[in-house]
Design a protein around this motif. Structure first.
Motif, PDB file in Angstrom:
ATOM      1  N   ASN A   1      -3.689  -8.106  -1.020  1.00  8.82           N
ATOM      2  CA  ASN A   1      -3.358  -9.173  -0.075  1.00  8.82           C
ATOM      3  C   ASN A   1      -2.470  -8.562   1.005  1.00  8.82           C
ATOM      4  O   ASN A   1      -2.279  -7.342   1.032  1.00  8.82           O
ATOM      5  CB  ASN A   1      -2.678 -10.337  -0.801  1.00  8.82           C
ATOM      6  N   SER A   2      -1.928  -9.374   1.874  1.00 11.77           N
ATOM      7  CA  SER A   2      -1.161  -8.854   3.015  1.00 11.77           C
ATOM      8  C   SER A   2       0.045  -8.014   2.594  1.00 11.77           C
ATOM      9  O   SER A   2       0.470  -7.149   3.354  1.00 11.77           O
ATOM     10  CB  SER A   2      -0.716  -9.997   3.919  1.00 11.77           C
ATOM     11  N   SER A   3       0.561  -8.211   1.387  1.00 15.63           N
ATOM     12  CA  SER A   3       1.734  -7.434   0.968  1.00 15.63           C
ATOM     13  C   SER A   3       1.412  -5.962   0.697  1.00 15.63           C
ATOM     14  O   SER A   3       2.321  -5.129   0.654  1.00 15.63           O
ATOM     15  CB  SER A   3       2.389  -8.061  -0.272  1.00 15.63           C
ATOM     16  N   VAL A   4       0.134  -5.622   0.535  1.00 10.84           N
ATOM     17  CA  VAL A   4      -0.264  -4.223   0.315  1.00 10.84           C
ATOM     18  C   VAL A   4      -1.235  -3.728   1.387  1.00 10.84           C
ATOM     19  O   VAL A   4      -1.879  -2.698   1.223  1.00 10.84           O
ATOM     20  CB  VAL A   4      -0.852  -3.996  -1.108  1.00 10.84           C
ATOM     21  N   HIS A   5      -1.337  -4.483   2.488  1.00 10.34           N
ATOM     22  CA  HIS A   5      -2.218  -4.089   3.593  1.00 10.34           C
ATOM     23  C   HIS A   5      -1.534  -3.101   4.529  1.00 10.34           C
ATOM     24  O   HIS A   5      -0.317  -3.114   4.681  1.00 10.34           O
ATOM     25  CB  HIS A   5      -2.607  -5.307   4.437  1.00 10.34           C
TER      26      HIS A   5
ATOM     27  N   LEU B   1      -6.373  -2.460   2.359  1.00 10.53           N
ATOM     28  CA  LEU B   1      -5.486  -1.910   1.332  1.00 10.53           C
ATOM     29  C   LEU B   1      -4.884  -0.600   1.830  1.00 10.53           C
ATOM     30  O   LEU B   1      -5.601   0.309   2.246  1.00 10.53           O
ATOM     31  CB  LEU B   1      -6.266  -1.680   0.033  1.00 10.53           C
ATOM     32  N   HIS B   2      -3.575  -0.500   1.795  1.00 13.22           N
ATOM     33  CA  HIS B   2      -2.854   0.696   2.228  1.00 13.22           C
ATOM     34  C   HIS B   2      -3.059   1.804   1.196  1.00 13.22           C
ATOM     35  O   HIS B   2      -2.965   1.565  -0.018  1.00 13.22           O
ATOM     36  CB  HIS B   2      -1.365   0.360   2.349  1.00 13.22           C
ATOM     37  N   GLY B   3      -3.349   3.012   1.676  1.00 11.53           N
ATOM     38  CA  GLY B   3      -3.536   4.146   0.771  1.00 11.53           C
ATOM     39  C   GLY B   3      -2.316   4.404  -0.089  1.00 11.53           C
ATOM     40  O   GLY B   3      -2.430   4.797  -1.247  1.00 11.53           O
ATOM     41  N   GLY B   4      -1.130   4.160   0.450  1.00 10.78           N
ATOM     42  CA  GLY B   4       0.096   4.347  -0.325  1.00 10.78           C
ATOM     43  C   GLY B   4       0.197   3.382  -1.489  1.00 10.78           C
ATOM     44  O   GLY B   4       0.714   3.722  -2.555  1.00 10.78           O
ATOM     45  N   ALA B   5      -0.310   2.156  -1.305  1.00  5.29           N
ATOM     46  CA  ALA B   5      -0.316   1.189  -2.404  1.00  5.29           C
ATOM     47  C   ALA B   5      -1.281   1.641  -3.497  1.00  5.29           C
ATOM     48  O   ALA B   5      -0.986   1.518  -4.691  1.00  5.29           O
ATOM     49  CB  ALA B   5      -0.687  -0.198  -1.886  1.00  5.29           C
ATOM     50  N   SER B   6      -2.417   2.206  -3.089  1.00 10.69           N
ATOM     51  CA  SER B   6      -3.363   2.757  -4.073  1.00 10.69           C
ATOM     52  C   SER B   6      -2.730   3.888  -4.859  1.00 10.69           C
ATOM     53  O   SER B   6      -2.875   3.966  -6.085  1.00 10.69           O
ATOM     54  CB  SER B   6      -4.625   3.273  -3.368  1.00 10.69           C
ATOM     55  N   VAL B   7      -2.009   4.765  -4.165  1.00 12.40           N
ATOM     56  CA  VAL B   7      -1.351   5.887  -4.834  1.00 12.40           C
ATOM     57  C   VAL B   7      -0.244   5.375  -5.758  1.00 12.40           C
ATOM     58  O   VAL B   7      -0.057   5.898  -6.865  1.00 12.40           O
ATOM     59  CB  VAL B   7      -0.825   6.912  -3.803  1.00 12.40           C
ATOM     60  N   ALA B   8       0.479   4.339  -5.332  1.00 10.21           N
ATOM     61  CA  ALA B   8       1.514   3.758  -6.196  1.00 10.21           C
ATOM     62  C   ALA B   8       0.894   3.193  -7.479  1.00 10.21           C
ATOM     63  O   ALA B   8       1.440   3.368  -8.577  1.00 10.21           O
ATOM     64  CB  ALA B   8       2.286   2.680  -5.453  1.00 10.21           C
TER      65      ALA B   8
END
Length: 142
Positions: free
Chosen positions: A43-47, A53-60
């Protein structure tokens, strides 16, 4: 640590309280011999600014699930885990829904664990492919 599946998941979800994992709403949902699965809402909190989806959120997500999985191969009273290297290839965009991170052990040594983490969408499409190396350390006496 040898735990049954439900206790493993409860343990992971409990130690995630008041951490980045809780901030990102990461929830551990499945576990078994040599693997652990977590899900994270998109959602927008990880965009990132383009609404993906932000790559950094995927890595986290990948580092969270891979590091948590290493805890099942250590004595957590005497040892602790540190992620020392992570790499990620982002293969597909996603705007909403959930992603699932599945960590599978590749190498389980005394001092190093190597994990492959596949991040998939709700249809099972591969979103990111990550590799995580964890170091197993002896806890310092307090």
């Amino acid at each position: 640590m040898t735990l049954d599946k439900d206790k493993m998941l409860e343990y992971c979800n409990q130690f995630s309280k008041n951490t980045l994992m809780e901030t990102l709403n990461i929830e551990y949902i499945d576990a078994g011999e040599g693997f652990l699965v977590a899900k994270m809402p998109v959602n927008s909190s990880v965009h990132q600014p383009m609404g993906l989806l932000h790559g950094g959120a995927s890595v986290a997500l990948a580092e969270s699930v891979g590091s948590a999985a290493s805890h099942f191969f250590i004595n957590d009273k005497e040892q602790e885990v540190r992620g020392i290297e992570i790499s990620a290839n982002h293969l597909k965009s996603i705007r909403e829904g959930f992603v699932f991170g599945t960590a599978r052990i590749i190498h389980k040594g005394r001092s190093l664990h190597l994990w492959e983490i596949k991040i998939t969408d709700e249809q099972g499409n591969l979103v990111s492919l990550c590799k995580l190396t964890n170091m197993v350390l002896t806890k310092e006496k307090k």
